[in-house]
Design an enzyme around this catalytic site. Structure first.
Site, PDB file in Angstrom:
ATOM      1  N   VAL A  27      75.983 -28.544 -60.257  1.00  0.00           N
ATOM      2  CA  VAL A  27      74.836 -29.312 -59.774  1.00  0.00           C
ATOM      3  C   VAL A  27      73.763 -29.268 -60.848  1.00  0.00           C
ATOM      4  O   VAL A  27      73.247 -28.203 -61.176  1.00  0.00           O
ATOM      5  CB  VAL A  27      74.283 -28.740 -58.452  1.00  0.00           C
ATOM      6  N   CYS A  28      73.430 -30.417 -61.403  1.00  0.00           N
ATOM      7  CA  CYS A  28      72.441 -30.475 -62.478  1.00  0.00           C
ATOM      8  C   CYS A  28      71.067 -30.796 -61.910  1.00  0.00           C
ATOM      9  O   CYS A  28      70.829 -31.870 -61.360  1.00  0.00           O
ATOM     10  CB  CYS A  28      72.839 -31.516 -63.512  1.00  0.00           C
ATOM     11  N   LEU A  29      70.165 -29.856 -62.072  1.00  0.00           N
ATOM     12  CA  LEU A  29      68.827 -29.980 -61.518  1.00  0.00           C
ATOM     13  C   LEU A  29      67.923 -29.014 -62.276  1.00  0.00           C
ATOM     14  O   LEU A  29      68.271 -27.845 -62.455  1.00  0.00           O
ATOM     15  CB  LEU A  29      68.871 -29.612 -60.034  1.00  0.00           C
TER      16      LEU A  29
END
Length: 374
Positions: free
Chosen positions: A203-205
């Site tokens: 999850v890219c955040l």
């Protein structure tokens, strides 16, 4: 705390009646015959968060300006939640609960590591915050014997290509928490239906420090929480125009070419979301079996109606009343063929699911009721 104030400001942090069995709000992607209100999670973000697909090129900044993400066409106005009467089905599934078996959790084999009393207290406070302030469309399970683990189910917001889907995330609080953010794994089923959600489960955040950011864009041990992470994923990652989450595409927002690519991306995202529904129906994650059954039983007609509308040319995620339709080109023809195939599979699984839902309710369905998809 900044987050708490913002939660209260937008209605999420208000005290609820002591009923942990409260159901999630029913969401209609086509907004037919409903008195709609803004989605409670659309604007509840404690900082400007970078939603980043971890690709090469310039990052795509989705910041808060007047409570609206910069690279979304007014998420707060397109994500609608319908306030209806409480459905008896969802009383069988609490929004927040403590369970035992964590054997299928992604981080089950990871050692909790050396922890402290302060760490334990922090996790307990996170539990309290989640139990009190979770939006109606997010469900959480924590584990009595492994308090470092958590699993969440997020309902895809309406007005997006993810409407009515269920998206599952496994979380681990490392020993250094909250000095560093939690580890988050997305149950992708090998599908890439969003630039920020990888096939590998990454999850890219910026809030998770899995992409660049500075200041309040990144994790803060003092102000950031697990609740903020879940709300950010639902409100900004699963947004109405995820194409523009991709680095380098920000400068094409509101251009004819950019919007064309965005609509094509939404077509693909919706088909993959349907495929994700199939995975969830066939093999629901442990402790979420009841939620899966009742969620898809309640929304069966809405999902199939949406599939039919999109196959007829209605733009994915839009309102039928808008009358917005795709051009009948080769791109749409390919989308329709793929959607029709997945709709047929989905309809069959929903029939099976309906029988399970009626069994859980103690009803004995008639044979013609089980066979019918109407």
């Amino acid at each position: 705390m900044v987050l708490k104030k913002l939660l209260q400001l937008f209605g999420v942090g208000k005290k609820k009646k002591k009923n942990s069995n409260k159901k999630g709000k029913s969401i209609d992607p086509l907004w037919q015959g409903a008195s709609a209100a803004p989605h409670p999670t659309a604007n509840v973000l404690a900082s400007n968060i970078l939603l980043d697909p971890c690709s090469s090129g310039a990052g795509n900044v989705l910041s808060l300006q007047k409570h609206e993400p910069e690279c979304s066409s007014n998420i707060s106005s397109t994500i609608k939640a319908v306030d209806g009467s409480e459905d008896e089905d969802h009383k069988l599934f609490n929004q927040f609960d403590v369970v035992q078996d964590y054997s299928d959790h992604h981080y089950a084999k990871a050692s909790p590591g050396k922890t402290s009393k302060d760490w334990t207290k922090t996790i307990q406070n996170e539990w309290k915050l989640l139990q009190r302030d979770l939006p109606g469309s997010i469900y959480v399970r924590v584990y009595e014997d492994r308090i470092d683990l958590l699993r969440a189910a997020i309902v895809g917001p309406s007005g997006t290509p993810y409407h009515d889907g269920l998206f599952f995330f496994d979380v681990r609080f490392p020993p250094e928490y909250p000095r560093c953010p939690p580890k988050v794994y997305y149950h992708s089923g090998g599908l890439r239906l969003n630039p920020n959600l990888y096939e590998s489960g990454k999850v890219c955040l910026s809030l998770l420090n899995t992409w660049w950011g500075s200041g309040c864009e990144k994790w803060s041990k003092s102000n950031s929480t697990m609740l903020q992470v879940l709300i950010s994923i639902q409100g900004l990652v699963l947004n109405d125009k995820p194409y523009f989450n991709e680095p380098g595409y920000k400068n094409t927002v509101n251009t004819p070419l950019g919007e064309k690519h965005s609509m094509a991306y939404n077509q693909t995202a919706f088909v993959l979301s349907c495929k994700t529904m199939l995975y969830s129906l066939r093999k629901p994650p442990k402790h979420f079996e009841t939620l899966v059954v009742h969620h898809f039983h309640e929304r069966e007609r809405t999902i199939l109606d949406a599939c039919s509308a999109y196959a007829s040319g209605i733009v994915v995620g839009s309102s039928v009343r808008d009358g917005a339709k795709y051009a009948c080109d080769k791109c749409f023809a390919g989308f329709k063929k793929s959607l029709d195939a997945h709709t047929e599979l989905l309809a069959k699984e929903l029939v099976k699911n309906r029988a399970q839902a009626l069994e859980l309710k103690g009803d004995t369905p008639a044979a013609d009721e089980i066979a019918s998809t109407s």
